[in-house]
Design a protein around this motif. Structure first.
Motif, PDB file in Angstrom:
ATOM      1  N   GLY A 134      -0.938   9.345  -5.666  1.00 34.65           N
ATOM      2  CA  GLY A 134      -0.954   7.890  -5.617  1.00 34.65           C
ATOM      3  C   GLY A 134      -1.096   7.264  -6.990  1.00 34.65           C
ATOM      4  O   GLY A 134      -1.439   7.906  -7.968  1.00 34.65           O
ATOM      5  N   VAL A 135      -0.812   5.972  -7.033  1.00 36.44           N
ATOM      6  CA  VAL A 135      -0.938   5.190  -8.253  1.00 36.44           C
ATOM      7  C   VAL A 135      -2.168   4.313  -8.123  1.00 36.44           C
ATOM      8  O   VAL A 135      -2.372   3.665  -7.093  1.00 36.44           O
ATOM      9  CB  VAL A 135       0.333   4.332  -8.466  1.00 36.44           C
ATOM     10  N   ILE A 136      -2.991   4.296  -9.144  1.00 38.45           N
ATOM     11  CA  ILE A 136      -4.240   3.536  -9.090  1.00 38.45           C
ATOM     12  C   ILE A 136      -3.999   2.037  -9.245  1.00 38.45           C
ATOM     13  O   ILE A 136      -4.484   1.235  -8.471  1.00 38.45           O
ATOM     14  CB  ILE A 136      -5.222   4.040 -10.166  1.00 38.45           C
ATOM     15  N   ASP A 137      -3.221   1.652 -10.261  1.00 36.87           N
ATOM     16  CA  ASP A 137      -3.042   0.232 -10.558  1.00 36.87           C
ATOM     17  C   ASP A 137      -1.585  -0.181 -10.367  1.00 36.87           C
ATOM     18  O   ASP A 137      -0.800  -0.206 -11.313  1.00 36.87           O
ATOM     19  CB  ASP A 137      -3.506  -0.064 -11.989  1.00 36.87           C
ATOM     20  N   LYS A 138      -1.213  -0.496  -9.134  1.00 30.83           N
ATOM     21  CA  LYS A 138       0.157  -0.883  -8.810  1.00 30.83           C
ATOM     22  C   LYS A 138       0.566  -2.161  -9.537  1.00 30.83           C
ATOM     23  O   LYS A 138       1.704  -2.300  -9.971  1.00 30.83           O
ATOM     24  CB  LYS A 138       0.315  -1.069  -7.302  1.00 30.83           C
ATOM     25  N   ASN A 139      -0.370  -3.077  -9.683  1.00 28.24           N
ATOM     26  CA  ASN A 139      -0.037  -4.367 -10.309  1.00 28.24           C
ATOM     27  C   ASN A 139       0.452  -4.206 -11.740  1.00 28.24           C
ATOM     28  O   ASN A 139       1.406  -4.876 -12.148  1.00 28.24           O
ATOM     29  CB  ASN A 139      -1.241  -5.315 -10.257  1.00 28.24           C
ATOM     30  N   SER A 140      -0.167  -3.322 -12.509  1.00 30.06           N
ATOM     31  CA  SER A 140       0.268  -3.156 -13.896  1.00 30.06           C
ATOM     32  C   SER A 140       1.659  -2.523 -13.973  1.00 30.06           C
ATOM     33  O   SER A 140       2.443  -2.858 -14.856  1.00 30.06           O
ATOM     34  CB  SER A 140      -0.741  -2.326 -14.689  1.00 30.06           C
ATOM     35  N   ILE A 141       1.984  -1.644 -13.041  1.00 31.39           N
ATOM     36  CA  ILE A 141       3.320  -1.042 -13.016  1.00 31.39           C
ATOM     37  C   ILE A 141       4.362  -2.097 -12.675  1.00 31.39           C
ATOM     38  O   ILE A 141       5.391  -2.222 -13.348  1.00 31.39           O
ATOM     39  CB  ILE A 141       3.370   0.135 -12.018  1.00 31.39           C
ATOM     40  N   VAL A 142       4.099  -2.869 -11.641  1.00 33.28           N
ATOM     41  CA  VAL A 142       5.029  -3.918 -11.225  1.00 33.28           C
ATOM     42  C   VAL A 142       5.213  -4.932 -12.354  1.00 33.28           C
ATOM     43  O   VAL A 142       6.333  -5.315 -12.698  1.00 33.28           O
ATOM     44  CB  VAL A 142       4.520  -4.604  -9.926  1.00 33.28           C
ATOM     45  N   GLU A 143       4.120  -5.328 -12.968  1.00 29.42           N
ATOM     46  CA  GLU A 143       4.162  -6.308 -14.058  1.00 29.42           C
ATOM     47  C   GLU A 143       4.938  -5.772 -15.260  1.00 29.42           C
ATOM     48  O   GLU A 143       5.727  -6.494 -15.876  1.00 29.42           O
ATOM     49  CB  GLU A 143       2.736  -6.663 -14.469  1.00 29.42           C
TER      50      GLU A 143
END
Length: 159
Positions: A120-129
């Motif tokens: 899994g990915v911990i910080d999805k928001n930073s990847i999307v951003e």
């Protein structure tokens, strides 16, 4: 000896290009990086024969050294066969983290790879951003995951 190989194609154009450098001597990491930067391909593999069936492979992008590259590994063994440095048979690609089996046939080359491990990915928001995506552009039915089979990739489901 320096070559550029189109991998995953039956023609002389298309596919996925990889640089192949065949050397009898060790090449300094700094020199490998200069060559990979000059070639400016996604990956360049540096190949050194250890013995008749074992070949040391090191991989570089234009920016840095990486652990592994499947298409560059195939390109390396394609060139070894094309130059008649190897024939049909079983070989070992010696990587920094493990040895991989390679089978060379008349018109095919098979490369052993690890099973894919998903995490899994911990910080999805930073990847999307970082990609300039909006949350509503993601497919909410599939998670963002990291896939590992010798090299890590982030798989991002978009609609």
């Amino acid at each position: 000896m320096e070559y550029i190989v189109d991998v995953f194609t039956h023609k002389t154009k298309g596919g996925n290009k990889a640089g192949v450098i065949l050397s009898k001597e060790e090449i300094l990491i700094s020199e490998c990086q200069k060559i990979a930067t000059r070639l400016n391909l996604s990956e360049t593999v540096f190949v050194k024969k250890i013995d008749s069936s074992i070949f040391n492979l090191n991989f570089f992008t234009p920016k840095c050294e990486i652990e592994f590259c499947g298409h560059a590994s195939l390109a390396a063994f394609y060139m070894l066969k094309k130059l008649k440095m190897i024939g049909e048979g079983k070989y070992i690609a010696r990587l920094k983290f493990r040895d991989l089996s390679v089978i060379v046939e008349k018109n095919k080359i098979f490369l052993e790879q690890d099973d894919i491990v998903l995490s899994g990915v911990i910080d999805k928001n930073s990847i999307v951003e970082s990609l300039g995506l909006k949350n509503d552009e993601l497919d909410k039915t599939i998670d963002i995951v990291i896939a590992y089979s010798g090299l890590r990739d982030i798989l991002i489901p978009v609609r």
